[in-house]
Design an enzyme around this catalytic site. Structure first.
Site, short mmCIF file in Angstrom:
data_model
loop_
_atom_site.label_atom_id
_atom_site.label_comp_id
_atom_site.label_asym_id
_atom_site.label_seq_id
_atom_site.Cartn_x
_atom_site.Cartn_y
_atom_site.Cartn_z
CE LYS A 68 -30.94 31.33 13.77
NZ LYS A 68 -30.10 30.89 15.52
NE ARG A 116 -23.59 28.91 18.92
CZ ARG A 116 -24.67 29.24 18.17
NH1 ARG A 116 -24.47 28.72 16.67
NH2 ARG A 116 -25.97 28.92 18.52
CE1 TYR A 146 -17.28 38.80 -16.03
CE2 TYR A 146 -18.69 37.46 -14.77
CZ TYR A 146 -18.15 38.32 -15.21
OH TYR A 146 -18.80 40.44 -14.99
CG MET A 177 -22.59 41.23 -8.91
SD MET A 177 -22.41 43.21 -8.39
CE MET A 177 -20.14 42.70 -8.94
C1 LIG Z 1 -30.99 29.36 15.20
C2 LIG Z 1 -30.94 28.94 16.66
C3 LIG Z 1 -32.55 27.89 16.95
C4 LIG Z 1 -32.95 27.61 15.91
O1 LIG Z 1 -32.39 26.74 15.03
P1 LIG Z 1 -33.46 26.33 13.90
O2 LIG Z 1 -32.31 24.87 13.62
O3 LIG Z 1 -33.29 27.16 12.42
O4 LIG Z 1 -35.03 25.47 14.41
C5 LIG Z 1 -32.81 27.61 18.15
N1 LIG Z 1 -31.79 28.15 19.15
C6 LIG Z 1 -30.65 28.77 18.85
C7 LIG Z 1 -30.19 29.39 20.23
C8 LIG Z 1 -30.01 29.19 18.11
O5 LIG Z 1 -29.50 29.49 17.81
#
Ligand SMILES: *Cc1c(COP(=O)(O)O)cnc(C)c1O
Length: 364
Positions: free
Chosen positions: A38, A136, A258, A306
């Protein structure tokens, strides 16, 4: 004539190390091991890392968004690609057209998919996400009970995996781990028999009780330490270096950056580097980060701008314009750098901007 502008920062991605990390995790786990890619492969580039893992034999991939999954589909022939965020109403046709596996995380999503199976006149494969303590995504306890009492609600669906996600897997002492595991086992027992998917990176180090038919590591593949506070069992999957633009001499008492959040206590040499908060070098690093040159540290002084940051190079007389400072590399891990700003290494990695030139070191 070479008219390519020189890179001001380089993110070097070590595909051999990433593949070795996946193989090491697979060796630890009795079940299959997938890859979570992701957020564009945690910022490293999913289109680079996922095919390398696929070539090594990985056959299960997870994104967050449907669009991320669709983009990877042509690159990962034959592999399962699942979108963790779950299908929104109206996305069903796109899931089907691109062969993306939905992760059903509510009773409404289960009903929608069961309805699609009826309408399309075919059985549909899906993952079922049960919430065991994250609040969640995933079926809440009441929804799970409703499904267990009336399994016909799963009509037309083949559950390829029942999954859950741990809230504190990187803390082995957290009591929530065992509590979530017990809830997950109870959920699986109440549902029609199906393969399971449990562990993220850190949960692969919690012990054999956290095994499942499919682990879902992300961070550890890129070399983030899945066992914070203990030695990192993974190989670093990337390096990051940024270029020095100028070096200037300043007198004692002069301010840097800054609001002059740093004032030189001695006559100093300041190296200005082409890496700022727009690149993911958050202002929280101001006066706190460290870089390395020739294996020796130098301190970030002043507030991160930046596009620029400033380092105290007084004790590094050899540093000059065009030199590279190591931000992540053999002398400093991504975990170390993130810690200097109180960030999670996940946050550091996923906020790296697009301005660093990606250099790929191939898989062996
Ligand atoms: C992001 C995620 C993972 C992977 O988690 P890591 O800690 O990066 O290994 C696995 N399962 C779900 C549902 C996630 O959201």
């Amino acid at each position: 004539m070479d008219t390519e502008p020189a890179a001001a920062a380089i993110l070097e991605i070590d595909l051999a190390a990433i593949v070795a990390n996946w193989q090491a995790l697979r060796a630890r786990h009795a079940g299959a091991v997938g890859a979570v890619v992701k957020a564009d492969g945690y910022g490293l580039g999913a289109a680079i890392t996922a095919p390398a893992l696929h070539a090594a034999g990985c056959r299960h991939f997870f994104t967050a968004h449907l669009a991320e999954a669709i983009a990877l589909r042509p690159l990962l022939p034959g592999a399962m690609i699942a979108a963790l965020n779950g299908p929104l109403p109206g996305e069903e046709d796109a899931y089907r057209a691109h062969d993306i596996r939905p992760v059903l995380g509510s009773l409404a999503q289960v009903e929608a998919w069961s309805g699609c199976a009826g309408r399309w006149g075919r059985r549909l494969s899906a993952l079922l996400h049960v919430d065991t303590g994250m609040s969640r995504l995933g079926l809440a306890a009441g929804e799970l009970a409703a499904l267990a009492a009336e399994p016909a609600r799963l009509g037309g669906l083949d559950l390829c995996y029942v999954m859950t996600h741990l809230a504190a897997a990187e803390r082995p002492q957290a009591q929530s781990n065992a509590r979530q595991l017990a809830r997950f086992r109870a959920a699986c027992a109440a549902l029609p028999a199906a393969p399971t998917s449990l562990a993220n990176s850190s949960a692969l180090f919690l012990g054999p009780g956290y095994g499942s038919d499919l682990a879902r590591p992300g961070a550890a593949l890129w070399g983030i330490n899945p066992t914070p506070g203990r030695a990192n069992p993974m190989r670093p999957g990337f390096r990051l270096s940024a270029r020095v633009l100028q070096v200037r001499a300043i007198a004692a008492g002069e301010g840097v950056g800054y609001n002059a959040s740093f004032t030189a206590a001695r006559p100093s040499r300041i190296a200005t580097v082409a890496w700022g908060y727009a690149d993911g070098f958050h202002r929280a690093f101001s006066n706190r980060a460290r870089a390395f040159f020739d294996g020796r540290p130098l301190r970030l002084v002043g507030t991160v701008s930046m596009d620029l940051s400033t380092f105290d190079a007084t004790d590094h007389p050899r540093i000059g314009p065009g030199d590279w400072l190591e931000l992540v590399g053999p002398h400093q891990s991504a975990d170390d750098l993130a810690d200097q700003a109180g960030l999670s290494p996940y946050e550091l990695l996923t906020s790296l901007g697009r301005r660093a030139a990606r250099r790929i070191r191939g898989a062996e």
